[in-house]
Design a protein around this motif. Structure first.
Motif, PDB file in Angstrom:
ATOM      1  N   ALA A  16       0.848  -1.196   0.000  1.00 58.71           N
ATOM      2  CA  ALA A  16       0.000   0.000   0.000  1.00 58.71           C
ATOM      3  C   ALA A  16       0.885   1.249   0.000  1.00 58.71           C
ATOM      4  O   ALA A  16       2.101   1.171   0.198  1.00 58.71           O
ATOM      5  N   GLN A  17       0.256   2.390  -0.213  1.00 54.56           N
ATOM      6  CA  GLN A  17       0.973   3.671  -0.192  1.00 54.56           C
ATOM      7  C   GLN A  17       0.079   4.730   0.434  1.00 54.56           C
ATOM      8  O   GLN A  17      -1.110   4.794   0.140  1.00 54.56           O
ATOM      9  N   ASP A  18       0.666   5.536   1.297  1.00 49.59           N
ATOM     10  CA  ASP A  18      -0.123   6.575   1.952  1.00 49.59           C
ATOM     11  C   ASP A  18       0.814   7.653   2.491  1.00 49.59           C
ATOM     12  O   ASP A  18       2.024   7.432   2.640  1.00 49.59           O
ATOM     13  N   ALA A  19       0.253   8.810   2.788  1.00 51.59           N
ATOM     14  CA  ALA A  19       1.003   9.905   3.408  1.00 51.59           C
ATOM     15  C   ALA A  19       0.795   9.849   4.913  1.00 51.59           C
ATOM     16  O   ALA A  19      -0.330   9.983   5.401  1.00 51.59           O
ATOM     17  N   ILE A  20       1.876   9.614   5.662  1.00 50.73           N
ATOM     18  CA  ILE A  20       1.795   9.565   7.119  1.00 50.73           C
ATOM     19  C   ILE A  20       2.879  10.459   7.709  1.00 50.73           C
ATOM     20  O   ILE A  20       3.811  10.879   7.014  1.00 50.73           O
TER      21      ILE A  20
END
Length: 361
Positions: free
Chosen positions: A226-230
């Motif tokens: 997955a890919q996300d901004a954290i």
């Protein structure tokens, strides 16, 4: 007087009661998950009311607390085992997930599906960043020629989805717009070979096409990253800890498919793609783990460029190079106790390493 006619029905709400995080249910002769079922175990807990701080000694607890459900980022890992273990020599033990059924055990959870004589999956099973395991288990104590045993059913329909793809899990201590947390890697899917029925039961992943050969739907196994901004904490040159919003990608997980000498139809879609830049694709393993029987004395693994056929060919497993490459795998292992051969011109490559394990190549 013969076998008793019995039955027991559990509603989806059963899995949200009592604060349990682990469930193990065995319908010995038959277990069916209806198409309307939405199984998502929730861990209940006591939640204090504001007046609890000033409650007098001896006050009733029920008056000062309420019951709530823990959020996914607070709940412990949940596990679910559904089985229909069957009775040796009875030809029963049928676990089926009907079309439309949904099972979701939350982040890092685990699901085990174990049929006795038959396992049929036509629904959705999700364990984000966790694990899913399937197997036929009946008659593990049976002896004798495998060819005289009643064949089982090991089928994943065109509506079946096994999903352990990664997901973002945010910290329970976040405040305001904070996004501290982690992006989970893809999890693991294990399709284990039948036990006593290994030489007589084919493994089938179904695909449906229209009259022109265009894909409509197919059994799907997902272990993508997955890919996300954290928000990520980092220390600068002065030793100060800073928090910076960063795009984070996670790695693909693993899919392992184990087959017996009766063969398999691998007509599904199998994916373990990297979540994004900087991450790795996952691993695919296809193994023929049985040496065969009198009727099916060999078990050969063939690699072809085009999609695998929908019809089972006894003693043979066909792996599609196009399927492997479309799945985004970085690691591939093919294993056969007999031989591994290619059919026609084949272009098979992965991003990382490839292992071919067989006496004859």
């Amino acid at each position: 007087k013969g076998e008793a006619i019995d039955g027991f029905v559990l509603g989806s709400g059963f899995f949200n009661q009592g604060g349990f995080s682990q469930f193990d249910i065995d319908g010995v002769r038959r277990l069916t998950v209806d198409g309307s079922a939405r199984i998502k175990p929730q861990v209940a807990q006591w939640l204090a009311k504001a007046r609890l701080l000033n409650a007098a000694t001896g006050s009733k607890l029920s008056a000062n607390v309420s019951t709530g459900v823990q959020a996914d980022n607070l709940a412990p890992k949940r596990s679910l085992v559904l089985s229909s273990s069957g009775q040796p020599d009875k030809g029963n033990g049928h676990l089926r997930l009907k079309t439309g059924s949904q099972i979701d055990v939350g982040p890092r959870g685990s699901v085990t599906l174990a049929g006795g004589q038959a396992l049929e999956v036509d629904g959705l099973v999700r364990a984000a960043g966790g694990s899913i395991t399937t197997q036929l288990i009946v008659g593990s104590d049976l002896v004798g020629d495998a060819d005289i045993l009643q064949p089982g059913t090991y089928r994943f329909g065109a509506d079946a989805v096994l999903d352990v793809a990664g997901i973002t899990v945010l910290s329970s201590t976040n405040t305001g717009g904070q996004r501290l947390g982690s992006v989970l890697d893809g999890g693991s899917i294990q399709i284990l070979a039948p036990k006593a029925l290994i030489a007589t039961t084919p493994l089938v992943f179904e695909r449906v096409e229209d009259a022109d050969g265009k894909l409509i739907k197919q059994a799907t196994l997902l272990a993508n990253g997955a890919q996300d901004a954290i928000d990520v904490r980092a220390q600068n040159s002065l030793g100060q800890v800073r928090v910076q919003r960063t795009t984070v990608a996670s790695n693909g997980g693993s899919i392992a498919i184990n087959v017996g000498a009766q063969g398999a139809a691998l007509a599904g879609s199998y994916q373990a793609k990297a979540g994004g830049a900087g991450a790795q694709g996952g691993a695919l393993s296809v193994s023929i783990t049985d040496g065969g029987s009198t009727k099916n004395p060999i078990a050969a693994l063939e690699v072809q460029q085009a999609l695998a056929p929908q019809i089972v060919q006894a003693g043979k497993v066909v792996v599609s190079a196009d399927m492997v490459q479309a799945g985004g795998f970085a690691h591939l292992k093919l294993k056969s106790n007999d031989e591994i051969a290619t059919v026609g011109k084949v272009n098979l490559s992965v991003q990382g390493d490839m292992t071919l394990d067989s006496p004859v190549l």
